[in-house]
Design an enzyme around this catalytic site. Structure first.
Site, PDB file in Angstrom:
ATOM      1  N   GLU A  53       0.889  -1.174   0.000  1.00 41.21           N
ATOM      2  CA  GLU A  53       0.000   0.000   0.000  1.00 41.21           C
ATOM      3  C   GLU A  53       0.917   1.211   0.000  1.00 41.21           C
ATOM      4  O   GLU A  53       1.569   1.510   1.000  1.00 41.21           O
ATOM      5  CB  GLU A  53      -0.918  -0.039   1.230  1.00 41.21           C
ATOM      6  CG  GLU A  53      -2.171   0.811   1.078  1.00 41.21           C
ATOM      7  CD  GLU A  53      -1.945   2.253   1.447  1.00 41.21           C
ATOM      8  OE1 GLU A  53      -1.709   3.070   0.525  1.00 41.21           O
ATOM      9  OE2 GLU A  53      -2.006   2.571   2.640  1.00 41.21           O
ATOM     10  N   CYS A  84      -2.375   8.654   3.436  1.00 38.07           N
ATOM     11  CA  CYS A  84      -2.295   8.284   2.016  1.00 38.07           C
ATOM     12  C   CYS A  84      -3.503   8.774   1.236  1.00 38.07           C
ATOM     13  O   CYS A  84      -3.384   9.129   0.062  1.00 38.07           O
ATOM     14  CB  CYS A  84      -2.184   6.765   1.870  1.00 38.07           C
ATOM     15  SG  CYS A  84      -0.694   6.059   2.602  1.00 38.07           S
TER      16      CYS A  84
END
Length: 482
Positions: free
Chosen positions: A254, A288
């Site tokens: 990720e 993020c």
């Protein structure tokens, strides 16, 4: 605080000093005070942790799923009882506000329970072998899933509880052992969570924790052929390095992002501005899926900025431990300087600061930057800081080109009152998660979560993660020909 923070490495079910005896302090980014002390692991500790994890993987794999779930449920209850202590440590070492820290840790119990449940739901498939012409009618086929074995989990600083549990909990629930390497700046929360699992009855060697330098420890862990699965959250550059070192094993990566939000002319401008004022600045923008770019139609761009700027200017920046603070620090003063320099570089290219952008130690005041060139580094590169870049696009084609115009594809949002516009966004925007009438900064722990392009490989979310943490076997039973 009633909970003692472990100051050693977790290896083979015991808290042990580093083989070298080395240790280092963990300091608050707000005022520099020492929050705790941790051991600095080296090569001998990595080898000891891997050997213990191999033994632990065998024991845990043979433990029935109901027994694993019992351990997970006990851990969930324990973490809820210690939530305030963990939140205080998290806020102190990370610099996020105590309100945000409590919200993060408040999810931990349900996360562990949900992972434990999903670990009991490893269904297989039956195979229609009689569809194979001439040779399949006397056979039965099905699939079964089994744990990968030893899992390495490498976690970042920005969500020291949430992201540890999104890796460790499904790995344990599926029957794997785990070696956890938390971020060097925020290891204390991970150590407290590890103690929770030990106190819940996790067998020796099933969970190990190594603290210290990420590059040296990470390289040694991910390149080891005894490791069968790697789960990493962090930068795209580090993800590429892991992929190059890992060899033949399962990867969940990720990685970075530059998340866009498209505001169409028919949108509720006030609602869009309120959502961006939240979605761009939680955890000082160190998320993020934080809003980094807003793409507006020229007809409504000025109205959107008029609605957004006062909301961002009103965000209270201050001591992370104060209940009145709405935003704390970045993780280090050097990170704050990097974000400030990126904002200044955008102004030198012609953009204008509508509010914020001031540097003070490890803080950058929440900023709105207007007139940003979509090709500029502020739009193209992951900022990971409390600033939102606002650009314009003349039509839908141009808006999609901007939204898709970076190497990333983690999350995106669109604001529109038209169902057709929402459908077009789902079809046209390249992102792993798309939000209609909200920003990318929203995540349910149970949902599939992961990006496209350079934003990563694989999915988190407990059902998806448990599948990622297991491997499928195909089994064929051969009968006598009829």
């Amino acid at each position: 605080m009633n909970t003692t923070i472990p100051d050693r490495l977790l290896i083979a079910g015991e808290w042990a000093p580093a083989a070298s005896g080395a240790s280092e302090p963990v300091r608050s980014p707000w005022d520099g005070h020492v929050v705790g002390e941790v051991a600095v692991a080296g090569a001998p500790d990595v080898e000891a942790a891997r050997r213990a994890a191999e033994r632990g993987a065998t024991v845990w794999r043979e433990t029935p799923a109901f027994a694993r779930m019992d351990v997970m449920n006990r851990a969930a209850a324990l973490v809820e009882g210690r939530a305030e202590d963990i939140a205080q440590v998290l806020s102190a070492e990370n610099g996020k506000t105590i309100t945000e820290a409590r919200g993060e840790v408040g999810r931990a119990g349900d996360m562990i329970r949900l992972a434990g449940y999903e670990g009991t739901q490893l269904y297989g498939d039956t195979l229609p072998l009689d569809a194979n012409r001439g040779t399949g009618r006397d056979k039965l086929g099905f699939t079964v899933r089994q744990p990968c074995g030893v899992v390495v989990a490498i976690t970042p600083f920005n969500y020291p509880s949430l992201l540890v549990l999104h890796k460790v909990a499904p790995a344990l629930a599926a029957g794997n052992s785990v070696v956890l390497k938390p971020a060097r700046t925020t290891p204390l929360t991970a150590l407290l969570l590890a103690q929770v699992f030990l106190d819940a009855g996790l067998p020796e060697g099933v969970l190990g924790v190594l603290t210290g330098p990420g590059a040296a420890l990470g390289d040694a862990l991910v390149s080891d052929p005894r490791v069968r699965k790697i789960s990493f959250t962090g930068s795209t550059a580090t993800g590429r390095r892991i992929a190059s070192l890992a060899g033949v094993k399962k990867l969940s990566l990720e990685l970075g992002a530059s998340c866009p939000v498209v505001v169409l002319p028919d949108a509720d401008i006030e609602a869009a501005a309120a959502a961006v004022a939240l979605g761009g600045y939680v955890n000082a923008g160190q998320v993020c899926i934080s809003v980094q770019r807003v793409i507006t139609h020229p007809r409504i761009s000025a109205d959107f900025l008029d609605a957004l700027v006062p909301k961002v200017a009103a965000i209270q920046v201050g001591d992370p431990g104060a209940a009145t603070s709405q935003m704390g620090t970045l993780i280090t003063a050097s990170e704050a300087s990097r974000v400030h320099a990126a904002i200044q570089a955008a102004t030198e290219e012609g953009a204008s600061i509508r509010t914020g952008g001031a540097l003070d130690g490890a803080t950058v005041s929440p900023a709105v930057i207007a007139g940003v060139d979509p090709r500029s580094p502020l739009a193209q590169e992951e900022l990971f800081g409390p600033a939102v870049a606002v650009s314009t696009a003349a039509d839908w084609t141009a808006a999609v080109a901007q939204a898709n115009g970076t190497g990333y594809g983690l999350g995106a949002g669109i604001f529109t009152s038209d169902v057709s516009g929402a459908v077009r966004a789902v079809r046209d925007i390249d992102a792993g998660v798309i939000h209609i009438n909200w920003t990318p900064l929203w995540r349910a722990d149970l949902m599939p979560y992961g990006g496209l392009k350079a934003s990563g490989i694989g999915k988190e979310g407990f059902r998806s993660a448990v599948e990622e943490m297991t491997e499928a076997k195909t089994v064929i039973l051969h009968g006598r020909p009829w």
